[in-house]
Design an enzyme around this catalytic site. Structure first.
Site, PDB file in Angstrom:
ATOM      1  N   HIS A 115      12.972  -3.571   3.268  1.00  0.00           N
ATOM      2  CA  HIS A 115      12.036  -4.402   2.499  1.00  0.00           C
ATOM      3  C   HIS A 115      11.260  -3.599   1.467  1.00  0.00           C
ATOM      4  O   HIS A 115      10.606  -4.176   0.598  1.00  0.00           O
ATOM      5  CB  HIS A 115      11.100  -5.197   3.429  1.00  0.00           C
ATOM      6  CG  HIS A 115       9.991  -4.426   4.058  1.00  0.00           C
ATOM      7  ND1 HIS A 115      10.048  -3.950   5.347  1.00  0.00           N
ATOM      8  CD2 HIS A 115       8.774  -4.071   3.595  1.00  0.00           C
ATOM      9  CE1 HIS A 115       8.922  -3.338   5.641  1.00  0.00           C
ATOM     10  NE2 HIS A 115       8.129  -3.392   4.596  1.00  0.00           N
ATOM     11  N   ASP A 143      16.245  -3.648   8.906  1.00  0.00           N
ATOM     12  CA  ASP A 143      15.204  -3.280   7.943  1.00  0.00           C
ATOM     13  C   ASP A 143      15.218  -1.787   7.636  1.00  0.00           C
ATOM     14  O   ASP A 143      14.179  -1.121   7.638  1.00  0.00           O
ATOM     15  CB  ASP A 143      13.815  -3.714   8.415  1.00  0.00           C
ATOM     16  CG  ASP A 143      12.823  -3.801   7.243  1.00  0.00           C
ATOM     17  OD1 ASP A 143      13.220  -3.472   6.107  1.00  0.00           O
ATOM     18  OD2 ASP A 143      11.661  -4.182   7.479  1.00  0.00           O
ATOM     19  N   SER A 166       4.993   1.417   4.901  1.00  0.00           N
ATOM     20  CA  SER A 166       6.349   1.126   5.343  1.00  0.00           C
ATOM     21  C   SER A 166       7.354   2.100   4.757  1.00  0.00           C
ATOM     22  O   SER A 166       7.304   2.430   3.569  1.00  0.00           O
ATOM     23  CB  SER A 166       6.749  -0.295   4.932  1.00  0.00           C
ATOM     24  OG  SER A 166       6.094  -1.234   5.723  1.00  0.00           O
ATOM     25  N   ILE A 175      27.449 -17.190  15.385  1.00  0.00           N
ATOM     26  CA  ILE A 175      27.217 -18.575  14.960  1.00  0.00           C
ATOM     27  C   ILE A 175      26.281 -18.599  13.758  1.00  0.00           C
ATOM     28  O   ILE A 175      25.586 -17.627  13.480  1.00  0.00           O
ATOM     29  CB  ILE A 175      26.589 -19.441  16.073  1.00  0.00           C
ATOM     30  CG1 ILE A 175      25.165 -18.926  16.398  1.00  0.00           C
ATOM     31  CG2 ILE A 175      27.465 -19.476  17.313  1.00  0.00           C
ATOM     32  CD1 ILE A 175      24.339 -19.881  17.222  1.00  0.00           C
ATOM     33  N   ARG A 176      26.275 -19.739  13.069  1.00  0.00           N
ATOM     34  CA  ARG A 176      25.196 -20.094  12.150  1.00  0.00           C
ATOM     35  C   ARG A 176      24.444 -21.224  12.824  1.00  0.00           C
ATOM     36  O   ARG A 176      25.061 -22.177  13.328  1.00  0.00           O
ATOM     37  CB  ARG A 176      25.741 -20.545  10.790  1.00  0.00           C
ATOM     38  CG  ARG A 176      26.331 -19.408   9.963  1.00  0.00           C
ATOM     39  CD  ARG A 176      26.874 -19.915   8.635  1.00  0.00           C
ATOM     40  NE  ARG A 176      25.864 -20.640   7.874  1.00  0.00           N
ATOM     41  CZ  ARG A 176      25.921 -21.937   7.559  1.00  0.00           C
ATOM     42  NH1 ARG A 176      26.954 -22.671   7.973  1.00  0.00           N
ATOM     43  NH2 ARG A 176      24.975 -22.492   6.855  1.00  0.00           N
TER      44      ARG A 176
END
Length: 357
Positions: free
Chosen positions: A95, A126, A209, A273-274
């Site tokens: 991010h 991330d 971060s 799966i979605r």
């Protein structure tokens, strides 16, 4: 309390933070015998020596590690990163890099800005790796520790560029290990569910971060990534509750990106799966409906199909997409789990051999 990204992509135009103070009253029994006697000179000297020794340790760690912590400019955002090797690779948060491909990197001294390019970003954990276009002489890679040796109560330092203030250091302890937290997908977050996170009381602010969480042996034990927020305070940061990606995962992802240009083995379990969150008659989250099941994937092989609503993984209740991700976070690819789901009015359970993200 929800864990949300520490918004490391902080805008260059910064608003000063308001400072506040809080007084804590301590209640205790009173003997009425007057003040306690002063400590003996020898005791005072011992305390002073111990404080001086700890201060010297802090300074030594900062001298060792801070030159390996950089500031990353990504478009109009700022974050932090850690020099991973002497070839110019820098590991940071996904991010932090966002959708950018090129970056401005400043070392601790701030004397020169270097250009860097994206190697690969892995939003599912991330993490991302960028590489300096030209590697300066004397570039120092950080030393990375061992996740298995991280213990609650350890003193740690967080190094980075909070609010654009490069080369800042805060201190705290390891508050807990093995936390599973989910990022918000708004405000620059990736929406990832992250397992085995290190919880720390060291201050983590926007811009921290991608930086370094360091022990007193000058070893990086994690990458500060999230600061918890308190909905009762209008989603403002909850002081003293931050989370760092453990060094074991940092190494796993960074090594694969550097070697192959991408993550080839996530080690993260998946149902293949979605799905989407569904609500009950009172509009409360009530499960995850399968929108589609990957052909030959874990769910399809176990007999699940589009339209089924997942309500439990093992003994863990599933109400939302986030809770489904959190339920799978501690499982491994190839592991068998019981999946409870609704098909029409009937509740069923299937044994699913998990796939991999």
């Amino acid at each position: 309390m929800d864990a949300t990204p520490s918004r490391s992509r902080v805008r260059r135009s910064l608003t000063p933070l308001a400072a506040g103070a809080c007084a804590i009253a301590l209640a205790g029994g009173c003997t009425g015998l007057g003040p306690a006697p002063a400590a003996a000179p020898a005791q005072q000297a011992a305390v002073s020596r111990a404080a001086g020794d700890l201060e010297d340790q802090y300074r030594a760690v900062i001298r060792d590690v801070l030159p390996s912590v950089v500031q990353i400019g990504a478009g109009d955002g700022l974050g932090s990163g850690i020099v991973y090797d002497d070839k110019g690779h820098i590991v940071t948060n996904a991010h932090v890099v966002g959708d950018e491909k090129t970056f401005d990197v400043s070392v601790a001294t701030g004397e020169k800005v270097f250009k860097a390019s994206l190697v690969s970003s892995y939003p599912e954990q991330d993490l991302a790796v960028v590489k300096l276009d030209d590697v300066p002489d004397g570039l120092r890679a950080a030393e990375f520790g061992d996740t298995d040796e991280v213990e609650v109560g350890q003193i740690v330092l967080a190094m980075g560029s909070p609010l654009g203030l490069s080369s800042s250091v805060t201190q705290g302890i390891v508050s807990a290990v093995g936390r599973t937290v989910s990022e918000s997908s708004s405000g620059g977050g990736t929406g990832a569910t992250l397992a085995n996170m290190v919880q720390t009381s060291a201050a983590i602010n926007p811009g921290n971060s991608g930086g370094a969480l360091v022990n007193l042996d000058s070893e990086v034990i994690g990458i500060p990534t999230l600061a918890a927020t308190d909905p009762q305070l209008g989603d403002s940061a909850a002081p003293g509750i931050g989370f760092a990606i453990p060094v074991s995962m940092v190494r796993t992802v960074a090594d694969q990106i550097i070697k192959s240009g991408k993550v080839t083995d996530s080690g993260r379990a998946a149902l293949d799966i979605r799905g989407r969150t569904v609500v009950d008659d009172e509009y409360r989250p009530a499960g995850v409906a399968i929108v589609s099941a990957q052909k030959g994937g874990a769910a399809e092989k176990a007999g699940l199909r589009a339209g089924d609503i997942i309500t439990r993984i093992g003994d863990t209740r599933v109400t939302t997409i986030t809770s489904l991700s959190e339920a799978l976070a501690d499982d491994d690819p190839g592991q068998k789990v019981g999946v409870t789901y609704r098909r029409g009015d009937a509740s069923r359970t299937a044994q699913v051999t998990l796939g991999e993200i």
